[in-house]
Design an enzyme around this catalytic site. Structure first.
Site, PDB file in Angstrom:
ATOM      1  N   ARG A  95     -32.405  23.377 -11.291  1.00  0.00           N
ATOM      2  CA  ARG A  95     -31.750  22.063 -11.056  1.00  0.00           C
ATOM      3  C   ARG A  95     -30.386  21.884 -11.721  1.00  0.00           C
ATOM      4  O   ARG A  95     -29.354  21.546 -11.210  1.00  0.00           O
ATOM      5  CB  ARG A  95     -32.665  20.927 -11.193  1.00  0.00           C
ATOM      6  N   HIS A  99     -26.739  21.120 -10.213  1.00  0.00           N
ATOM      7  CA  HIS A  99     -26.132  20.007 -10.572  1.00  0.00           C
ATOM      8  C   HIS A  99     -24.590  20.382 -11.286  1.00  0.00           C
ATOM      9  O   HIS A  99     -23.556  19.649 -10.850  1.00  0.00           O
ATOM     10  CB  HIS A  99     -26.623  19.084 -11.442  1.00  0.00           C
ATOM     11  N   HIS A 226     -37.270  22.988  -4.043  1.00  0.00           N
ATOM     12  CA  HIS A 226     -38.408  21.934  -4.405  1.00  0.00           C
ATOM     13  C   HIS A 226     -39.707  22.587  -4.323  1.00  0.00           C
ATOM     14  O   HIS A 226     -40.817  21.673  -4.318  1.00  0.00           O
ATOM     15  CB  HIS A 226     -37.964  20.847  -3.511  1.00  0.00           C
TER      16      HIS A 226
END
Length: 360
Positions: A95, A99, A226
């Site tokens: 993640r 980002h 996810h």
């Protein structure tokens, strides 16, 4: 690819090649002279013509082969050391890489602390009290600096760490192009504006992806990340109690999943920071169960389950739910695309000595 050993004429060994006639040699020299001049002229006139963006073309799979040959092993060990103590860190590193790249390119700006000159991305709403893995990158960077000082960028370390995190979780390996340089600034506002939100409509999320040079397929594929990790209750709680202001739960959410999540995240403020697995079927294993969950209406985030409401994305979800190796193959391609967004190369940016601050 054809090997040199495959181009010798039948019945001729390598020693026979010395019998090439001088006439043939002379003819070759004339042909070379005839064709070489216009080729070299074009190279002089159009030295930078390339089918790829210039910065992307400066990345190389073997960028550190001579300057830091142990880099991959050092990153792999650093991620493994963190993973054995905290299995969640795999999803956190993946993640963190997303980002970083999604906000003005893969330049390690997400790692910068705030300064008097700028408010960075760490305290942007999507990252505040949720982004993790900074200390893992710091530790790897410290090891790399001992062996290869002022050589390897934080951006490259984070990109490699994300790959190693996926592999440690049982996911696919993909080659990573290297040679990124680190940015010298960061923007909290840019992170707030550019990062997708779990409550945004699919059209908005897709528009953010396409603005980066990604496409709808990348939305579906990268959402498959996810399959590992957790989400805080506040990111999906409105699905459980007040979906889109109706005062009722999301009607698309499976009833048994709803009951379980309501028990895990009761409708009180103190539950906002509690954690729920993004993929309850295989929380720590990188697989295709995320897509199976969507087919079964048990996706956790509103933005995830929304993939089943669009015919084009739903078709992809159904395909990945039954063909795990297709997902793996497409995931590696999308991750390679993500890792090459907005990279700094050449003399742009810098090689930070520590990932939390720019060099003085």
């Amino acid at each position: 690819m054809m090997l040199l050993s495959q181009v010798w004429p039948l019945g001729m060994n390598h020693h026979n090649t010395i019998r090439i006639s001088t006439a043939t040699s002379a003819m070759g020299q004339k042909l070379f002279s005839y064709f070489a001049f216009p080729f070299l002229l074009c190279s002089y006139i159009f030295p930078f013509v390339s089918p790829f963006p210039f910065a992307y073309s400066q990345l190389d799979y073997r960028f550190y082969d001579r300057s830091c040959p142990r880099l991959t092993n050092m990153v792999r060990f650093g991620v493994w050391a963190a993973y054995k103590n905290d299995t969640r860190i795999a999803a956190s590193l993946l993640r963190l890489h997303f980002h970083d790249c999604f906000v003005n390119g893969c330049d390690a700006s997400v790692l910068l602390d705030d300064t008097d000159d700028f408010k960075g991305e760490k305290n942007a709403f999507p990252n505040r009290n949720s982004a993790r893995g900074y200390e893992v990158v710091d530790n790897i960077k410290a090891d790399v600096e001992r062996f290869c000082p002022s050589t390897v960028s934080c951006a490259d370390i984070l990109t490699l760490a994300a790959r190693e995190a996926v592999v440690l979780s049982g996911g696919p390996f993909w080659p990573v192009m290297l040679g990124r340089r680190d940015g010298t600034t960061a923007s909290q506002q840019a992170a707030n504006e550019q990062l997708p939100s779990p409550i945004e409509p699919l059209d908005n999320i897709t528009a953010k992806f396409t603005s980066k040079g990604l496409d709808l397929k990348d939305v579906v594929v990268l959402s498959g990340a996810h399959t590992i990790g957790y989400a805080q209750c506040f990111t999906f709680k409105r699905r459980l109690f007040n979906f889109q202001g109706t005062g009722k739960p999301d009607p698309t959410l499976d009833a048994s999943a709803l009951n379980s999540l309501q028990g895990m995240c009761p409708n009180i403020d103190s539950s906002n920071t509690k954690l729920a697995p993004l993929d309850s079927a295989s929380t720590y294993r990188f697989d295709n169960m995320y897509y199976t969950n969507l087919v079964n209406n048990t996706g956790l985030l509103e933005s995830d389950q929304a993939l089943m409401a669009n015919p084009e994305t739903a078709a992809m979800v159904n395909s990945y739910s039954t063909r795990p190796y297709l997902f793996w193959n497409d995931f590696t391609k999308s991750m390679a695309k993500l890792g090459n967004l907005g990279v700094l190369t050449g003399q742009k940016g810098q090689i930070r000595r520590t990932c939390r601050s720019v060099n003085l």
